[in-house]
Design a protein around this motif. Sequence first.
Motif, PDB file in Angstrom:
ATOM      1  N   ILE A   1       0.874  -1.170   0.000  1.00 49.28           N
ATOM      2  CA  ILE A   1       0.000   0.000   0.000  1.00 49.28           C
ATOM      3  C   ILE A   1       0.910   1.219   0.000  1.00 49.28           C
ATOM      4  N   VAL A   2       0.655   2.167  -0.897  1.00 45.09           N
ATOM      5  CA  VAL A   2       1.423   3.412  -0.948  1.00 45.09           C
ATOM      6  C   VAL A   2       0.525   4.527  -0.431  1.00 45.09           C
ATOM      7  N   VAL A   3       1.056   5.277   0.517  1.00 44.15           N
ATOM      8  CA  VAL A   3       0.295   6.318   1.203  1.00 44.15           C
ATOM      9  C   VAL A   3       1.040   7.644   1.085  1.00 44.15           C
ATOM     10  N   GLN A   4       0.304   8.731   0.893  1.00 52.06           N
ATOM     11  CA  GLN A   4       0.893  10.071   0.879  1.00 52.06           C
ATOM     12  C   GLN A   4       0.312  10.879   2.029  1.00 52.06           C
ATOM     13  N   THR A   5       1.199  11.475   2.813  1.00 45.47           N
ATOM     14  CA  THR A   5       0.779  12.275   3.966  1.00 45.47           C
ATOM     15  C   THR A   5       1.296  13.696   3.811  1.00 45.47           C
ATOM     16  N   SER A   6       0.366  14.649   3.846  1.00 46.16           N
ATOM     17  CA  SER A   6       0.701  16.075   3.797  1.00 46.16           C
ATOM     18  C   SER A   6       0.623  16.622   5.209  1.00 46.16           C
ATOM     19  N   ILE A   7       1.664  17.343   5.630  1.00 40.56           N
ATOM     20  CA  ILE A   7       1.693  17.924   6.976  1.00 40.56           C
ATOM     21  C   ILE A   7       1.650  19.441   6.847  1.00 40.56           C
ATOM     22  N   TYR A   8       0.706  20.036   7.555  1.00 44.82           N
ATOM     23  CA  TYR A   8       0.484  21.474   7.516  1.00 44.82           C
ATOM     24  C   TYR A   8       0.829  22.103   8.855  1.00 44.82           C
ATOM     25  N   GLY A   9       1.447  23.280   8.816  1.00 45.07           N
ATOM     26  CA  GLY A   9       1.742  24.037  10.018  1.00 45.07           C
ATOM     27  C   GLY A   9       0.489  24.705  10.554  1.00 45.07           C
ATOM     28  N   ALA A  10       0.629  25.362  11.692  1.00 50.89           N
ATOM     29  CA  ALA A  10      -0.500  26.060  12.312  1.00 50.89           C
ATOM     30  C   ALA A  10      -1.071  27.144  11.402  1.00 50.89           C
ATOM     31  N   ASP A  11      -0.230  27.640  10.479  1.00 52.60           N
ATOM     32  CA  ASP A  11      -0.681  28.676   9.542  1.00 52.60           C
ATOM     33  C   ASP A  11      -1.443  28.093   8.355  1.00 52.60           C
ATOM     34  N   GLY A  12      -1.580  26.755   8.303  1.00 55.63           N
ATOM     35  CA  GLY A  12      -2.303  26.100   7.222  1.00 55.63           C
ATOM     36  C   GLY A  12      -1.476  25.847   5.981  1.00 55.63           C
ATOM     37  N   LYS A  13      -0.203  26.253   5.991  1.00 59.16           N
ATOM     38  CA  LYS A  13       0.667  26.067   4.826  1.00 59.16           C
ATOM     39  C   LYS A  13       1.328  24.691   4.871  1.00 59.16           C
ATOM     40  N   LEU A  14       1.519  24.103   3.679  1.00 57.10           N
ATOM     41  CA  LEU A  14       2.146  22.796   3.568  1.00 57.10           C
ATOM     42  C   LEU A  14       3.599  22.884   4.030  1.00 57.10           C
ATOM     43  N   ALA A  15       3.947  22.073   5.024  1.00 56.96           N
ATOM     44  CA  ALA A  15       5.297  22.072   5.578  1.00 56.96           C
ATOM     45  C   ALA A  15       6.104  20.865   5.114  1.00 56.96           C
ATOM     46  N   ALA A  16       5.442  19.726   4.932  1.00 52.12           N
ATOM     47  CA  ALA A  16       6.143  18.510   4.530  1.00 52.12           C
ATOM     48  C   ALA A  16       5.190  17.588   3.791  1.00 52.12           C
ATOM     49  N   LEU A  17       5.776  16.766   2.915  1.00 49.48           N
ATOM     50  CA  LEU A  17       5.022  15.771   2.179  1.00 49.48           C
ATOM     51  C   LEU A  17       5.799  14.462   2.274  1.00 49.48           C
TER      52      LEU A  17
END
Length: 131
Positions: free
Chosen positions: A102-118
Amino acid sequence: MVEVQPRKNMPAHFGIRIVSAEKNRVVGEIDADERHLNNRGIVHGGAYMAFADDVGGTTAGLNIPPEANTTTIESKSNFFRATPRGKLTAVSVPLHVGRRTIVVQTSIYGADGKLAALVTQTQLVIPAPKG
């Protein structure tokens, strides 16, 4: 919404919370504090990866047969911006659900709602023991 087991061990230590869980989307939160920061006072790349691995593993776990198990066999991370302490949100979706992986993609957002990591990870599907 699917019920997810309470966090324990490393996820509990890091304060990871699953706030929404479906086979096609899992959302987690973490309140980044001193445990998650590097020496410059921003969230450590390893903290992003641990967060994504737990939320992504939860996503994979919702897509495996009963009694089967899953484990991460590969993970790739892109870091887009530094984030200070505060609430981080992870949104994980399956990109591929097969019998063996299974391949999974996780997007992590900071408190400001901006994408910080993928983070994109491959999970091995471990069949249930026979007998």
